[in-house]
Design an enzyme around this catalytic site. Structure first.
Site, PDB file in Angstrom:
ATOM      1  CG  HIS A   4      -1.590  -1.295   1.468  1.00 13.29           C
ATOM      2  ND1 HIS A   4      -1.139  -2.217   2.384  1.00 13.29           N
ATOM      3  CD2 HIS A   4      -2.649  -1.853   0.848  1.00 13.29           C
ATOM      4  CE1 HIS A   4      -1.903  -3.290   2.342  1.00 13.29           C
ATOM      5  NE2 HIS A   4      -2.820  -3.102   1.420  1.00 13.29           N
ATOM      6  N   GLY A  20      -7.652  11.788   7.212  1.00 12.63           N
ATOM      7  CA  GLY A  20      -8.419  10.790   6.470  1.00 12.63           C
ATOM      8  C   GLY A  20      -8.342  11.011   4.968  1.00 12.63           C
ATOM      9  NE  ARG A  24      -9.710  18.793   4.848  1.00 16.09           N
ATOM     10  CZ  ARG A  24     -10.251  19.964   5.023  1.00 16.09           C
ATOM     11  NH1 ARG A  24      -9.497  21.019   5.165  1.00 16.09           N
ATOM     12  NH2 ARG A  24     -11.540  20.111   5.066  1.00 16.09           N
ATOM     13  NE  ARG A  43      -5.299  -0.678  -2.570  1.00 16.97           N
ATOM     14  CZ  ARG A  43      -6.372  -1.453  -2.666  1.00 16.97           C
ATOM     15  NH1 ARG A  43      -7.565  -0.979  -2.409  1.00 16.97           N
ATOM     16  NH2 ARG A  43      -6.249  -2.704  -3.007  1.00 16.97           N
ATOM     17  NE  ARG A  87      -8.771  10.379  13.384  1.00  6.06           N
ATOM     18  CZ  ARG A  87      -9.571  10.959  12.487  1.00  6.06           C
ATOM     19  NH1 ARG A  87      -9.114  11.309  11.301  1.00  6.06           N
ATOM     20  NH2 ARG A  87     -10.841  11.190  12.758  1.00  6.06           N
ATOM     21  CB  SER A  90     -14.126  16.198  10.792  1.00  2.00           C
ATOM     22  OG  SER A  90     -14.474  15.091  10.013  1.00  2.00           O
ATOM     23  CD  GLU A 180     -11.034   7.570  10.747  1.00  3.86           C
ATOM     24  OE1 GLU A 180     -11.241   8.528  11.528  1.00  3.86           O
ATOM     25  OE2 GLU A 180     -11.749   7.345   9.748  1.00  3.86           O
ATOM     26  CB  SER A 202     -17.269  18.355  10.684  1.00  2.00           C
ATOM     27  OG  SER A 202     -17.604  17.009  10.947  1.00  2.00           O
ATOM     28  CG  ASP A 203     -21.268  15.912  11.962  1.00  2.00           C
ATOM     29  OD1 ASP A 203     -20.085  15.835  11.581  1.00  2.00           O
ATOM     30  OD2 ASP A 203     -21.883  14.952  12.442  1.00  2.00           O
ATOM     31  NE  ARG A 219     -15.789  19.153   6.534  1.00  2.00           N
ATOM     32  CZ  ARG A 219     -16.532  18.116   6.900  1.00  2.00           C
ATOM     33  NH1 ARG A 219     -17.809  18.223   7.045  1.00  2.00           N
ATOM     34  NH2 ARG A 219     -15.975  16.960   7.117  1.00  2.00           N
TER      35      ARG A 219
HETATM   36  N1  HPA Z   1     -19.662  10.071  13.207  1.00  2.00           N
HETATM   37  C1  HPA Z   1     -18.513   9.457  12.981  1.00  2.00           C
HETATM   38  N2  HPA Z   1     -17.475  10.059  12.418  1.00  2.00           N
HETATM   39  C2  HPA Z   1     -17.597  11.357  12.065  1.00  2.00           C
HETATM   40  C3  HPA Z   1     -18.771  12.049  12.284  1.00  2.00           C
HETATM   41  C4  HPA Z   1     -19.853  11.364  12.888  1.00  2.00           C
HETATM   42  O1  HPA Z   1     -20.922  11.937  13.112  1.00  2.00           O
HETATM   43  N3  HPA Z   1     -18.596  13.310  11.819  1.00  2.00           N
HETATM   44  C5  HPA Z   1     -17.340  13.384  11.331  1.00  2.00           C
HETATM   45  N4  HPA Z   1     -16.726  12.197  11.488  1.00  2.00           N
END
Ligand code: HPA
Length: 239
Positions: A4, A20, A24, A43, A87, A90, A180, A202-203, A219
């Protein structure tokens, strides 16, 4: 070389920042590193080595989820003599966290069974390296950023169907969900390396429901804050 990673031994620095998304990693290399050289394209999992404040560092993608990061991290630690991995990613934040907050994962609970055969019924607690963690908190504070430092939930599932999983974890002080860190911490412990995971929110999650999301601009700016913490921390451990 591994299946890999096409880097030759010596082409990867002993300290690696991983995200990830491999694009980025490319962005970090092109924006922050001097003389970045690409060492992997297999990859599309791009990796670069360059210099930050005169210290040799690498950045590389790791993909999504524990099986993916486990492949890259295992190879970095066992084939390329990597000693430190940070690492940056988000996460979905649980209340009272807010969008764009920075989370530094002290520990990572998981619903994954990937290490069960190794631990044979023991519920091992994947934990960050203390030296990296302490340095990252210090560097964040120097940069005027107040991170949340605490436990995260490292899930195999992005689209959770059961709200209970997040609710019980939030009720136990878990800050947010990502995918992760538990594998990263377990493998770092196994191979005698240091690891740390930090995320920007991020959310926002309430149960299994997303109740708010960062705009792409938000972001990017919150990612820049975290990237600076990671780079300033990484140079302290560069060899
Ligand atoms: N769940 C898991 N991983 C994530 C999320 C989530 O809501 N948002 C960004 N990475």
């Amino acid at each position: 070389m591994t299946p890999h990673n096409s880097a030759r031994k010596g082409e990867i620095a002993s300290t690696v920042i991983m995200s990830g998304d491999p694009l980025r990693a490319k962005y970090i290399a092109e924006t922050y590193l001097e003389h970045p050289v690409c060492f992997n394209e297999v990859r599309g999992m791009l990796g670069f080595t360059g210099f930050y404040r005169g210290e040799r560092l690498s950045v590389m993608g790791h993909g999504m989820g524990m099986p993916s990061i486990a492949i890259y991290v295992t190879e970095l630690m066992t084939e390329y003599d990597v000693k430190n991995i940070i690492r940056i990613g988000s996460c979905g934040g649980f209340a009272p966290l807010k969008l764009k907050d920075v989370v530094i994962a002290m520990s990572a609970s998981t619903d994954s069974a990937m290490f069960e055969p190794d631990f044979k019924g023991i519920h091992y607690a994947p934990t960050a390296n203390f030296e990296l963690l302490r340095t990252a908190v210090e560097k964040a504070e120097e940069l005027g950023i107040s991170p949340h430092v605490g436990p995260v939930f490292c899930s195999d599932v992005f689209y959770q169907t059961s709200p209970d999983a997040h609710n019980i974890l939030a009720a136990h002080g878990v800050l947010g969900a990502e995918m992760e860190s538990a594998a990263l911490y377990t493998l770092a412990a196994r191979y005698g390396c240091r690891a740390l995971a930090m995320m920007t929110v991020s959310d926002l999650l309430s149960g299994n429901t997303s109740v708010g999301k960062c705009t792409p601009e938000e972001r990017q700016s919150s990612f820049s804050d975290m990237m600076k913490i990671a780079l300033e921390t990484a140079v302290c451990f560069a060899e």
